[in-house]
Design a protein around this motif. Structure first.
Motif, PDB file in Angstrom:
ATOM      1  N   GLU A 127       0.650  -1.151   0.118  1.00  0.00           N
ATOM      2  CA  GLU A 127      -0.315   0.199  -0.078  1.00  0.00           C
ATOM      3  C   GLU A 127       0.757   1.658   0.007  1.00  0.00           C
ATOM      4  O   GLU A 127       1.832   1.740   0.236  1.00  0.00           O
ATOM      5  N   PHE A 128       0.551   2.651  -0.727  1.00  0.00           N
ATOM      6  CA  PHE A 128       0.995   3.711  -0.740  1.00  0.00           C
ATOM      7  C   PHE A 128       1.513   3.660   0.683  1.00  0.00           C
ATOM      8  O   PHE A 128       0.165   3.649   1.709  1.00  0.00           O
ATOM      9  N   MET A 129       2.776   4.216   0.834  1.00  0.00           N
ATOM     10  CA  MET A 129       2.870   5.253   2.391  1.00  0.00           C
ATOM     11  C   MET A 129       2.322   6.327   2.937  1.00  0.00           C
ATOM     12  O   MET A 129       2.427   6.800   1.955  1.00  0.00           O
ATOM     13  N   MET A 130       1.424   6.216   4.159  1.00  0.00           N
ATOM     14  CA  MET A 130       0.630   7.927   4.173  1.00  0.00           C
ATOM     15  C   MET A 130       1.684   7.932   5.343  1.00  0.00           C
ATOM     16  O   MET A 130       1.848   7.154   6.420  1.00  0.00           O
ATOM     17  N   ASP A 131       1.414   9.434   6.018  1.00  0.00           N
ATOM     18  CA  ASP A 131       1.703   9.731   7.178  1.00  0.00           C
ATOM     19  C   ASP A 131       0.630  10.107   7.551  1.00  0.00           C
ATOM     20  O   ASP A 131       0.244  11.355   8.109  1.00  0.00           O
ATOM     21  N   ASN A 132       0.201   9.057   8.258  1.00  0.00           N
ATOM     22  CA  ASN A 132      -0.784   9.231   9.947  1.00  0.00           C
ATOM     23  C   ASN A 132      -0.925   9.728  11.062  1.00  0.00           C
ATOM     24  O   ASN A 132      -1.597  10.461  11.011  1.00  0.00           O
ATOM     25  N   GLU A 133       0.485  10.285  11.177  1.00  0.00           N
ATOM     26  CA  GLU A 133      -0.107  11.201  12.503  1.00  0.00           C
ATOM     27  C   GLU A 133      -0.066  12.217  11.205  1.00  0.00           C
ATOM     28  O   GLU A 133      -0.710  13.291  12.857  1.00  0.00           O
ATOM     29  N   TRP A 134       0.297  12.805  10.518  1.00  0.00           N
ATOM     30  CA  TRP A 134       0.224  14.253  10.256  1.00  0.00           C
ATOM     31  C   TRP A 134      -1.125  14.126   9.381  1.00  0.00           C
ATOM     32  O   TRP A 134      -2.865  14.981   9.801  1.00  0.00           O
ATOM     33  N   GLN A 138      -4.720  16.454  11.019  1.00  0.00           N
ATOM     34  CA  GLN A 138      -5.579  17.921  10.839  1.00  0.00           C
ATOM     35  C   GLN A 138      -7.284  16.682  10.663  1.00  0.00           C
ATOM     36  O   GLN A 138      -7.760  17.811  10.403  1.00  0.00           O
ATOM     37  N   LYS A 139      -7.859  15.427  11.530  1.00  0.00           N
ATOM     38  CA  LYS A 139      -8.895  15.357  11.870  1.00  0.00           C
ATOM     39  C   LYS A 139      -9.178  16.376  13.280  1.00  0.00           C
ATOM     40  O   LYS A 139     -10.202  16.685  13.197  1.00  0.00           O
ATOM     41  N   GLU A 140      -7.474  16.716  13.794  1.00  0.00           N
ATOM     42  CA  GLU A 140      -8.254  17.221  15.320  1.00  0.00           C
ATOM     43  C   GLU A 140      -8.645  19.189  14.741  1.00  0.00           C
ATOM     44  O   GLU A 140      -9.412  19.149  15.422  1.00  0.00           O
ATOM     45  N   VAL A 141      -7.820  19.051  13.759  1.00  0.00           N
ATOM     46  CA  VAL A 141      -7.968  20.563  13.583  1.00  0.00           C
ATOM     47  C   VAL A 141      -9.333  20.396  12.647  1.00  0.00           C
ATOM     48  O   VAL A 141     -10.193  21.559  13.176  1.00  0.00           O
ATOM     49  N   ASN A 142      -9.776  19.506  12.623  1.00  0.00           N
ATOM     50  CA  ASN A 142     -11.331  20.070  12.011  1.00  0.00           C
ATOM     51  C   ASN A 142     -12.207  19.149  12.836  1.00  0.00           C
ATOM     52  O   ASN A 142     -13.167  19.857  12.974  1.00  0.00           O
ATOM     53  N   SER A 143     -12.374  19.070  13.569  1.00  0.00           N
ATOM     54  CA  SER A 143     -12.647  18.596  14.829  1.00  0.00           C
ATOM     55  C   SER A 143     -13.088  19.628  15.814  1.00  0.00           C
ATOM     56  O   SER A 143     -13.819  19.787  16.448  1.00  0.00           O
ATOM     57  N   ASP A 144     -11.777  20.826  15.363  1.00  0.00           N
ATOM     58  CA  ASP A 144     -11.837  21.441  16.465  1.00  0.00           C
ATOM     59  C   ASP A 144     -12.858  22.898  16.050  1.00  0.00           C
ATOM     60  O   ASP A 144     -12.989  23.615  16.863  1.00  0.00           O
ATOM     61  N   SER A 145     -13.118  22.652  14.654  1.00  0.00           N
ATOM     62  CA  SER A 145     -13.974  24.026  14.409  1.00  0.00           C
ATOM     63  C   SER A 145     -15.696  24.082  15.480  1.00  0.00           C
ATOM     64  O   SER A 145     -15.961  23.050  15.578  1.00  0.00           O
ATOM     65  N   VAL A 146     -15.948  25.298  15.693  1.00  0.00           N
ATOM     66  CA  VAL A 146     -17.007  25.328  16.320  1.00  0.00           C
ATOM     67  C   VAL A 146     -18.182  25.171  15.391  1.00  0.00           C
ATOM     68  O   VAL A 146     -18.203  26.238  14.105  1.00  0.00           O
ATOM     69  N   ASP A 147     -19.522  24.254  15.559  1.00  0.00           N
ATOM     70  CA  ASP A 147     -20.782  25.037  14.927  1.00  0.00           C
ATOM     71  C   ASP A 147     -21.461  25.668  15.648  1.00  0.00           C
ATOM     72  O   ASP A 147     -22.035  26.387  16.977  1.00  0.00           O
TER      73      ASP A 147
END
Length: 148
Positions: A127-134, A138-147
């Motif tokens: 499988e192509f190598m992914m940077d799971n840490e990065w 990005q998930k954390e950044v997106n979950s910090d958004s306020v509705d």
């Protein structure tokens, strides 16, 4: 020590390379005289390892290479061959670019063509190598958004 460095990778000596994570792609208008107004891809890379040479004011290669540290952010300008291979690279994927050789110019008076190879490493499972840490950051950044 706080001086900003030129983080635009120059492939000016055979062997120059960058290996890292694709973290962004943007398009800018080219400033090259024969490509004015055309859009050019700029790839943003979180460096795993890299070494490249810059040019001085007289367009001569500076002997001492630039060696960014792991985690530094650099930019790479796209070209037709790079862009065609990068179409399949996803954000968060690990990839590399290496200046392999110079080919004689097709048109007299033009610069030689730089042959830059795109690498997309795979893991033991093929499988192509992914940077799971990065990707996780990005998930954390997106979950910090306020509705609202």
């Amino acid at each position: 020590s706080n001086e900003a460095t030129n983080s635009f990778v120059g492939f000016n000596e055979i062997g120059d390379y960058v290996l890292g994570t694709l973290i962004g792609i943007k398009q800018v208008k080219s400033t090259l005289p024969d490509k004015k107004g055309e859009l050019q891809n700029i790839y943003t890379v979180k460096v795993k390892e890299s070494k490249y040479h810059l040019l001085d004011e007289k367009k001569k290669v500076i002997a001492d290479p630039v060696v960014p540290e792991e985690g530094d952010i650099v930019s790479v300008g796209g070209r037709k061959i790079i862009d065609s291979r990068m179409e399949k690279v996803k954000l968060g994927q690990i990839f590399g670019l290496k200046f392999k050789e110079e080919l004689p110019p097709k048109t007299k008076g033009y610069n030689p063509t730089k042959l830059i190879t795109v690498y997309v490493p795979k893991n033991d499972k093929g499988e192509f190598m992914m940077d799971n840490e990065w990707l996780d950051s990005q998930k954390e950044v997106n979950s910090d958004s306020v509705d609202f």
